[in-house]
Design a protein around this motif. Structure first.
Motif, PDB file in Angstrom:
ATOM      1  N   HIS A 227      28.624  26.444  71.387  1.00 64.63           N
ATOM      2  CA  HIS A 227      27.223  25.972  71.979  1.00 64.63           C
ATOM      3  C   HIS A 227      26.163  27.305  71.947  1.00 64.63           C
ATOM      4  CE1 HIS A 227      28.379  22.269  73.503  1.00 64.63           C
ATOM      5  NE2 HIS A 227      29.365  22.798  74.221  1.00 64.63           N
ATOM      6  N   LEU A 228      26.533  28.319  72.158  1.00 62.96           N
ATOM      7  CA  LEU A 228      25.920  29.769  71.967  1.00 62.96           C
ATOM      8  C   LEU A 228      25.283  29.866  70.491  1.00 62.96           C
ATOM      9  CD1 LEU A 228      24.191  32.300  72.840  1.00 62.96           C
ATOM     10  CD2 LEU A 228      26.769  33.290  72.547  1.00 62.96           C
ATOM     11  N   GLU A 254      31.037  31.488  82.052  1.00 70.20           N
ATOM     12  CA  GLU A 254      31.792  30.384  81.824  1.00 70.20           C
ATOM     13  C   GLU A 254      32.771  30.286  83.010  1.00 70.20           C
ATOM     14  OE1 GLU A 254      35.167  28.997  78.660  1.00 70.20           O
ATOM     15  OE2 GLU A 254      34.280  30.998  78.502  1.00 70.20           O
ATOM     16  N   PRO A 255      33.646  31.197  83.537  1.00 70.27           N
ATOM     17  CA  PRO A 255      34.388  30.947  84.637  1.00 70.27           C
ATOM     18  C   PRO A 255      33.966  30.700  85.764  1.00 70.27           C
ATOM     19  CG  PRO A 255      34.553  33.212  84.000  1.00 70.27           C
ATOM     20  CD  PRO A 255      33.724  32.502  83.059  1.00 70.27           C
ATOM     21  N   LEU A 265      27.092  24.045  82.657  1.00 70.63           N
ATOM     22  CA  LEU A 265      27.625  25.128  81.677  1.00 70.63           C
ATOM     23  C   LEU A 265      26.694  25.144  80.431  1.00 70.63           C
ATOM     24  CD1 LEU A 265      29.127  27.777  81.062  1.00 70.63           C
ATOM     25  CD2 LEU A 265      31.100  26.304  80.093  1.00 70.63           C
ATOM     26  N   GLU A 266      26.649  23.732  80.027  1.00 74.92           N
ATOM     27  CA  GLU A 266      25.821  23.660  78.552  1.00 74.92           C
ATOM     28  C   GLU A 266      24.504  24.168  78.943  1.00 74.92           C
ATOM     29  OE1 GLU A 266      26.378  19.699  77.197  1.00 74.92           O
ATOM     30  OE2 GLU A 266      28.709  19.862  76.867  1.00 74.92           O
ATOM     31  N   GLN A 267      23.804  23.828  80.074  1.00 74.82           N
ATOM     32  CA  GLN A 267      22.554  24.056  80.297  1.00 74.82           C
ATOM     33  C   GLN A 267      22.516  25.522  80.499  1.00 74.82           C
ATOM     34  OE1 GLN A 267      20.738  22.400  84.166  1.00 74.82           O
ATOM     35  NE2 GLN A 267      19.634  24.309  84.268  1.00 74.82           N
ATOM     36  N   ALA A 268      23.621  26.185  81.271  1.00 77.12           N
ATOM     37  CA  ALA A 268      23.448  27.689  81.357  1.00 77.12           C
ATOM     38  C   ALA A 268      23.408  28.279  80.177  1.00 77.12           C
ATOM     39  CB  ALA A 268      24.782  27.987  82.298  1.00 77.12           C
TER      40      ALA A 268
END
Length: 587
Positions: A227-228, A254-255, A265-268
């Motif tokens: 994703h990054l 992530e963790p 997490l995708e938003q982050a």
């Protein structure tokens, strides 16, 4: 790096081929690798060097890596080469004391003990003598000189190139120069242009695309790092140093977010990529223009894209980029991540607090989607599928009971009863009341529910009224009158509470309140006079409120005037005095 050369970006493939050729022979030569800051020049060199070491394709037996950052003289540079020299088999490991001892021993052997002894008269100790003659041991090895544009002010580029020429011609070394020639001082640029043809045998410009940089910095990326990589390409981020800094933050985050909805997490990752690019890619510490634009035009209170006519040319480019990047607004979670980018550490408590709030929203959205899809099976066809459609609807309600509203429940009960499933409807009601037993009083107050029906299901109304009766009511008459005065709306429970008040209660209430709150309460209590077909409970409110005002008016001439100003003359006076009432010119 990627294992399959055929899958490499073109720029990387060309650089790899040239480095492999360079390392595979012992012929003295000078290779220059040029490129912008963060393009990945050093990263690529180290990666291909390690691969050559692992496959035993390095011809020479020694290697030294030296950064010119802060080095002020040729003597410093010479000693740095000596000090950082390692055996080729140890490439990838930092130089050690043992290695330095071996290098010093080689110097002593090369110079001879008698020569060193003769030098001691000029130096304080053996260490100084060894340092002076250490460069003698530098021969037939690979030397990487990096960060030429960051050298000390006292060290001239032409002196560096002169030393490089000596290493090639007299010491039979292979030298690779890594530099960002755009960042050289003007004098250094002139010196490089003047001497590079005489000194540099091969010069490569390493200018990878954003896709190239993502593949170099994040090889074989999967999961969050994939994703990054995707977001880096979307932003056109072609700075490997910046990508690696963002990667470290993503690995830390992530963790902390794995137990929440995957969309969080995708938003982050999307946010960290954007803010990391804006912060780490700045030209100076004072360059905060992009971040300021994002916070101003895409902040928490976002009301759509900014007016293009009010944006500068640069801001218009940012607006177009953010639109294509699908970044709409900054929420609380994003602000925590911005602090992490700026400060270098993550506030775990804040991050997870905001993640929990978002997680609940995602769960509610998913539940709403499941309920809507279940209802579509009821409404979207004329198929003979009653049993299947009802089973799906009951299952959706059961699995998502925590987001089912009283209105949702009533719709289900009405449908089930219309189709002859009264027992199933009551069973669903019992399940709902059990699962939502922790809700507050307002939840069960059907009459005041904003989406109440005109004739609620009787079983549901009975169950809700019984649950409502279990709550202890702390009535605040002033709040009720304030709400009635402001909204001109009330419930039967409001009327019941107000009709239970005595004249003494109203007198105490009116005398306790001040200013607009007092006037609103008085006018709200007497406002029920305008209802023509009102019940006896309304008359109780009106009569007790009027009696309270009459007693207040009797207390003093001033209070009598105050009451008259608020509500006009008492009814008895209105019958005897023409046009009696409030003096509109007063106050």
């Amino acid at each position: 790096m990627t294992a399959n050369p055929d899958s490499e970006p073109t720029s990387t493939k060309l650089l790899r081929a040239e480095i492999e050729r360079f390392l595979a022979t012992d012929a003295p030569e000078v290779l220059s690798i040029r490129g912008k800051w963060g393009a990945g020049k050093t990263y690529a060199w180290n990666s291909f060097l390690m691969k050559a070491k692992d496959t035993e394709k390095i011809a020479l037996k020694s290697y030294a890596y030296v950064s010119l950052f802060g080095i002020q003289s040729l003597d410093e540079l010479k000693y740095a080469v000596f000090e950082n020299t390692v055996n080729a088999k140890d490439i990838g490991f930092e130089p050690t004391i043992e290695g330095l001892k071996e290098n010093a021993a080689a110097v002593l052997k090369r110079a001879g003990k008698h020569s060193i002894a003769g030098m001691l008269s000029y130096f304080k100790n053996v260490a100084d003598a060894v340092k002076m003659v250490s460069f003698l041991s530098v021969t037939r090895q690979i030397i990487c000189i990096d960060d030429i544009e960051r050298k000390g002010k006292s060290l001239r580029t032409q002196d560096v190139l002169g030393l490089v020429s000596l290493l090639r011609e007299r010491r039979k070394c292979k030298v690779v120069l890594i530099l960002n020639d755009d960042e050289l001082e003007e004098d250094d640029k002139k010196q490089l242009a003047k001497f590079q043809e005489k000194v540099i045998d091969s010069s490569l410009l390493f200018a990878p695309t954003a896709k190239d940089c993502a593949e170099i910095a994040l090889p074989k990326a999967t999961g969050p790092l994939a994703h990054l990589a995707k977001h880096c390409v979307a932003l056109g981020l072609s700075n490997i140093r910046v990508i690696k800094k963002i990667e470290r933050l993503v690995v830390q985050v992530e963790p902390l977010l794995t137990n929440y909805n995957s969309a969080i997490l995708e938003q982050a990752i999307q946010t960290l990529t954007l803010f990391g690019w804006a912060h780490f890619g700045r030209t100076s510490d004072s360059d905060v223009s992009l971040l300021s634009y994002i916070l101003k035009h895409h902040g928490n209170q976002w009301f759509g894209p900014p007016d293009p006519d009010k944006l500068s040319d640069e801001e218009k480019k940012w607006a177009a980029l953010l639109d294509s990047y699908s970044f709409t607004n900054v929420d609380d979670l994003d602000l925590v991540l911005l602090d992490a980018v700026r400060n270098g550490f993550i506030d775990v408590e804040r991050l997870q607090h905001d993640a929990e709030i978002l997680d609940e929203k995602h769960k509610a959205a998913q539940s709403d989607k499941a309920l809507n899809e279940a209802w579509r099976r009821i409404h979207d066809s004329f198929d003979d599928n009653e049993d299947e459609a009802l089973d799906g609807l009951v299952t959706a309600y059961t699995e998502n009971i925590q987001v089912v509203t009283p209105g949702n429940l009533e719709a289900l009960m009405v449908l089930l009863k219309d189709l002859g499933h009264d027992d199933l409807a009551r069973e669903g009601l019992t399940f709902f009341m059990q699962e939502r037993k922790e809700e507050d009083r307002n939840f069960y107050d059907i009459e005041n529910h904003p989406f109440r029906s005109q004739s609620p299901d009787p079983d549901m109304k009975k169950a809700f009224d019984e649950r409502l009766a279990t709550f202890k009511i702390d009535v605040v008459p002033a709040d009720i009158l304030k709400r009635i005065g402001e909204h001109q709306a009330w419930s039967s429970s409001d009327i019941a509470a107000l009709s239970a008040l005595s004249a003494a209660d109203y007198k105490s209430l009116f005398k306790t309140l001040r200013g607009p709150a007092m006037r609103t309460a008085v006018r709200a209590a007497l406002g029920f006079e305008r209802i023509s077909n009102r019940g006896g409970e309304y008359d109780s409110i009106i009569n007790n409120a009027r009696q309270a005002l009459e007693e207040i008016a009797a207390e003093s001439p001033l209070n009598k005037r105050r009451v008259r100003y608020l509500i006009g003359a008492p009814p008895a006076e209105r019958q005897n005095v023409p046009n009696a009432g409030v003096n509109r010119d007063e106050g």
